[in-house]
Design a protein around this motif. Sequence first.
Motif, PDB file in Angstrom:
ATOM      1  N   GLY A 201      31.323 -25.335  51.295  1.00 52.75           N
ATOM      2  CA  GLY A 201      32.733 -25.020  51.092  1.00 52.75           C
ATOM      3  C   GLY A 201      33.460 -24.823  52.413  1.00 52.75           C
ATOM      4  O   GLY A 201      34.583 -25.300  52.607  1.00 52.75           O
ATOM      5  N   MET A 202      32.793 -24.130  53.354  1.00 47.08           N
ATOM      6  CA  MET A 202      33.442 -23.865  54.647  1.00 47.08           C
ATOM      7  C   MET A 202      33.601 -25.159  55.433  1.00 47.08           C
ATOM      8  O   MET A 202      34.611 -25.353  56.113  1.00 47.08           O
ATOM      9  CB  MET A 202      32.611 -22.857  55.439  1.00 47.08           C
ATOM     10  N   TYR A 203      32.626 -26.048  55.307  1.00 44.83           N
ATOM     11  CA  TYR A 203      32.736 -27.344  55.991  1.00 44.83           C
ATOM     12  C   TYR A 203      33.979 -28.094  55.483  1.00 44.83           C
ATOM     13  O   TYR A 203      34.754 -28.635  56.274  1.00 44.83           O
ATOM     14  CB  TYR A 203      31.457 -28.167  55.757  1.00 44.83           C
ATOM     15  N   ILE A 204      34.168 -28.084  54.170  1.00 44.54           N
ATOM     16  CA  ILE A 204      35.321 -28.812  53.601  1.00 44.54           C
ATOM     17  C   ILE A 204      36.629 -28.140  54.027  1.00 44.54           C
ATOM     18  O   ILE A 204      37.611 -28.810  54.375  1.00 44.54           O
ATOM     19  CB  ILE A 204      35.185 -28.903  52.067  1.00 44.54           C
ATOM     20  N   LEU A 205      36.623 -26.807  54.028  1.00 42.40           N
ATOM     21  CA  LEU A 205      37.823 -26.097  54.486  1.00 42.40           C
ATOM     22  C   LEU A 205      38.116 -26.444  55.949  1.00 42.40           C
ATOM     23  O   LEU A 205      39.265 -26.645  56.336  1.00 42.40           O
ATOM     24  CB  LEU A 205      37.635 -24.587  54.331  1.00 42.40           C
ATOM     25  N   ASP A 206      37.076 -26.528  56.757  1.00 40.54           N
ATOM     26  CA  ASP A 206      37.261 -26.836  58.183  1.00 40.54           C
ATOM     27  C   ASP A 206      37.746 -28.271  58.389  1.00 40.54           C
ATOM     28  O   ASP A 206      38.505 -28.543  59.324  1.00 40.54           O
ATOM     29  CB  ASP A 206      35.959 -26.581  58.959  1.00 40.54           C
ATOM     30  N   VAL A 207      37.318 -29.183  57.527  1.00 38.29           N
ATOM     31  CA  VAL A 207      37.838 -30.558  57.632  1.00 38.29           C
ATOM     32  C   VAL A 207      39.335 -30.538  57.327  1.00 38.29           C
ATOM     33  O   VAL A 207      40.152 -31.117  58.056  1.00 38.29           O
ATOM     34  CB  VAL A 207      37.095 -31.515  56.672  1.00 38.29           C
ATOM     35  N   TRP A 208      39.690 -29.822  56.251  1.00 36.16           N
ATOM     36  CA  TRP A 208      41.129 -29.718  55.912  1.00 36.16           C
ATOM     37  C   TRP A 208      41.903 -29.124  57.089  1.00 36.16           C
ATOM     38  O   TRP A 208      42.973 -29.618  57.466  1.00 36.16           O
ATOM     39  CB  TRP A 208      41.298 -28.839  54.666  1.00 36.16           C
ATOM     40  N   ALA A 209      41.346 -28.055  57.672  1.00 38.99           N
ATOM     41  CA  ALA A 209      42.072 -27.315  58.710  1.00 38.99           C
ATOM     42  C   ALA A 209      41.942 -27.952  60.084  1.00 38.99           C
ATOM     43  O   ALA A 209      42.464 -27.408  61.059  1.00 38.99           O
ATOM     44  CB  ALA A 209      41.552 -25.874  58.769  1.00 38.99           C
ATOM     45  N   ASN A 210      41.250 -29.107  60.166  1.00 36.05           N
ATOM     46  CA  ASN A 210      41.069 -29.777  61.453  1.00 36.05           C
ATOM     47  C   ASN A 210      40.539 -28.809  62.515  1.00 36.05           C
ATOM     48  O   ASN A 210      41.028 -28.727  63.634  1.00 36.05           O
ATOM     49  CB  ASN A 210      42.401 -30.417  61.904  1.00 36.05           C
ATOM     50  N   HIS A 211      39.499 -28.066  62.108  1.00 40.39           N
ATOM     51  CA  HIS A 211      38.868 -27.095  63.012  1.00 40.39           C
ATOM     52  C   HIS A 211      38.336 -27.828  64.238  1.00 40.39           C
ATOM     53  O   HIS A 211      37.646 -28.824  64.113  1.00 40.39           O
ATOM     54  CB  HIS A 211      37.731 -26.401  62.257  1.00 40.39           C
ATOM     55  N   GLN A 212      38.646 -27.294  65.420  1.00 40.91           N
ATOM     56  CA  GLN A 212      38.285 -27.979  66.671  1.00 40.91           C
ATOM     57  C   GLN A 212      37.101 -27.335  67.381  1.00 40.91           C
ATOM     58  O   GLN A 212      36.842 -27.612  68.546  1.00 40.91           O
ATOM     59  CB  GLN A 212      39.494 -27.999  67.614  1.00 40.91           C
ATOM     60  N   ASP A 213      36.394 -26.440  66.682  1.00 42.56           N
ATOM     61  CA  ASP A 213      35.266 -25.761  67.322  1.00 42.56           C
ATOM     62  C   ASP A 213      34.100 -25.733  66.344  1.00 42.56           C
ATOM     63  O   ASP A 213      34.288 -25.981  65.139  1.00 42.56           O
ATOM     64  CB  ASP A 213      35.679 -24.318  67.673  1.00 42.56           C
ATOM     65  N   THR A 214      32.929 -25.400  66.842  1.00 42.29           N
ATOM     66  CA  THR A 214      31.794 -25.232  65.931  1.00 42.29           C
ATOM     67  C   THR A 214      32.069 -24.052  65.003  1.00 42.29           C
ATOM     68  O   THR A 214      32.776 -23.107  65.370  1.00 42.29           O
ATOM     69  CB  THR A 214      30.495 -24.944  66.712  1.00 42.29           C
ATOM     70  N   ARG A 215      31.529 -24.124  63.824  1.00 46.93           N
ATOM     71  CA  ARG A 215      31.719 -23.054  62.842  1.00 46.93           C
ATOM     72  C   ARG A 215      30.765 -21.904  63.163  1.00 46.93           C
ATOM     73  O   ARG A 215      29.578 -22.108  63.308  1.00 46.93           O
ATOM     74  CB  ARG A 215      31.452 -23.640  61.440  1.00 46.93           C
ATOM     75  N   GLN A 216      31.311 -20.719  63.310  1.00 48.99           N
ATOM     76  CA  GLN A 216      30.482 -19.553  63.598  1.00 48.99           C
ATOM     77  C   GLN A 216      30.312 -18.694  62.357  1.00 48.99           C
ATOM     78  O   GLN A 216      31.215 -18.630  61.501  1.00 48.99           O
ATOM     79  CB  GLN A 216      31.139 -18.691  64.679  1.00 48.99           C
TER      80      GLN A 216
ATOM     81  N   GLY B 287      39.776 -19.042  65.329  1.00 46.31           N
ATOM     82  CA  GLY B 287      40.810 -19.264  66.349  1.00 46.31           C
ATOM     83  C   GLY B 287      41.082 -20.721  66.681  1.00 46.31           C
ATOM     84  O   GLY B 287      42.150 -21.051  67.204  1.00 46.31           O
ATOM     85  N   HIS B 288      40.109 -21.600  66.398  1.00 45.98           N
ATOM     86  CA  HIS B 288      40.317 -23.028  66.694  1.00 45.98           C
ATOM     87  C   HIS B 288      40.521 -23.856  65.436  1.00 45.98           C
ATOM     88  O   HIS B 288      40.409 -25.087  65.468  1.00 45.98           O
ATOM     89  CB  HIS B 288      39.145 -23.575  67.517  1.00 45.98           C
ATOM     90  N   MET B 289      40.812 -23.194  64.314  1.00 45.56           N
ATOM     91  CA  MET B 289      41.205 -23.972  63.125  1.00 45.56           C
ATOM     92  C   MET B 289      42.622 -24.517  63.377  1.00 45.56           C
ATOM     93  O   MET B 289      43.250 -24.221  64.376  1.00 45.56           O
ATOM     94  CB  MET B 289      41.183 -23.077  61.871  1.00 45.56           C
ATOM     95  N   PHE B 290      43.121 -25.315  62.466  1.00 44.08           N
ATOM     96  CA  PHE B 290      44.509 -25.805  62.509  1.00 44.08           C
ATOM     97  C   PHE B 290      44.835 -26.555  63.799  1.00 44.08           C
ATOM     98  O   PHE B 290      45.858 -26.307  64.459  1.00 44.08           O
ATOM     99  CB  PHE B 290      45.490 -24.635  62.273  1.00 44.08           C
ATOM    100  N   GLY B 291      43.904 -27.442  64.169  1.00 42.64           N
ATOM    101  CA  GLY B 291      44.146 -28.263  65.359  1.00 42.64           C
ATOM    102  C   GLY B 291      43.937 -27.509  66.655  1.00 42.64           C
ATOM    103  O   GLY B 291      44.309 -28.010  67.714  1.00 42.64           O
ATOM    104  N   GLY B 292      43.364 -26.312  66.580  1.00 44.75           N
ATOM    105  CA  GLY B 292      43.078 -25.551  67.807  1.00 44.75           C
ATOM    106  C   GLY B 292      44.245 -24.692  68.229  1.00 44.75           C
ATOM    107  O   GLY B 292      45.284 -24.627  67.560  1.00 44.75           O
ATOM    108  N   PRO B 293      44.088 -24.020  69.367  1.00 47.12           N
ATOM    109  CA  PRO B 293      45.094 -23.035  69.808  1.00 47.12           C
ATOM    110  C   PRO B 293      46.494 -23.616  70.016  1.00 47.12           C
ATOM    111  O   PRO B 293      47.470 -22.873  70.006  1.00 47.12           O
ATOM    112  CB  PRO B 293      44.534 -22.532  71.139  1.00 47.12           C
TER     113      PRO B 293
END
Length: 309
Positions: free
Chosen positions: A146-161, A180-186
């Motif tokens: 689920g978190m992977y899919i959320l991170d794809v949606w949010a264009n997370h730019q960092d590894t998931r911690q 902090g690096h979700m949504f295309g990063g800072p």
Amino acid sequence: MGIEFFPSKNLVHCSSAILSANKFIRKLNGGSQSNLVQANDSKYYVVKMMENPQGSNVLANESLGAAVARAVGLPVADSKGIYLSDTFIDSFPALWFESPAGRRRPNKGVHFGSLFIGQPSGPQRPNEYISPSRVDNIANRQDFLGMYILDVWANHQDTRQAVFCRSSDGTQKAFFIDHGHMFGGPEWMFQDRPGVAFHLEKNIYADLWNEDQVASWISHFQVVIPSALSYANVAMQSQWYKGKVDELIGRLTERLCRLPELVRADVDDCWHLIKTRTINERLRLPDSGILDFGTSDGRGTNLRDPSVA
Ligand SMILES: Nc1ncnc2c1ncn2[C@@H]1O[C@H](COP(=O)(O)OP(=O)(O)OP(=O)(O)O)[C@@H](O)[C@H]1O
Ligand SMILES: [Mg+2]
């Protein structure tokens, strides 16, 4: 009783009560130079401060990311606004920012606090590292899909911690941290970087892919996220971002509609590497903690400290 560093008036409230930091515990690892503090509710919080070196919108990302993950039912720490007063900042210079040019004093104000998962010391101290041989011991390993899919949606730019907390039955529960690096990063700069938002321990994802569950997460997100986003936006502190938040919300809404294709593209590019890598890891690097998964800027090639914080 601790001294309360809290102003009596002129506070802008966010989603829930704003707390004040009473005690500095220690500075934490990481690019944002966050600090562990005890607040006036006696609980411990990881505080990410405004103007930290990671960039303009990091606190907004933390706040939005945690709110959305929580709304869809993924395990994340509670978030709070934490007020740091001038007296508090001057009393604990160890919390100031450090750079090659010298120390920089943070400003007073409402900063972002993530409720510390577990206890800051002793047997309930969480772990950030999980060995390949222990991944089956994660009670909620499914949540990583689920978190992977959320991170794809949010264009997370960092590894998931994540941090892992031991339960009384011997299993570990994962809580996702650092949004902090979700949504295309800072800087809210969206760019496709397939696979970047996997957790460093790829064995976590072994055998997790399931078309029905993926479809179910996506449709759940499409129902829940629009209202979660607007609620989180209204509740967020305006000093936590410099970007155009309405544009961000528009972009995220549009990505939500396209989520099936976004996930498909990301998966086609990188999910097969999970299986290959997983087999390789099991053969070659049991329990080493060192994973080089070749993300494009090397963020994913870190050797994480096995101890947390
Ligand atoms: N809610 C939490 N509960 C327990 N520990 C936490 C929590 N949030 C953060 N931490 C700990 O604090 C450390 C720093 O937090 P975080 O990763 O969010 O900071 P960062 O500066 O963004 O780091 P990075 O350089 O990885 O981007 C984490 O590695 C983790 O050990
Ligand atoms: Mg981090």
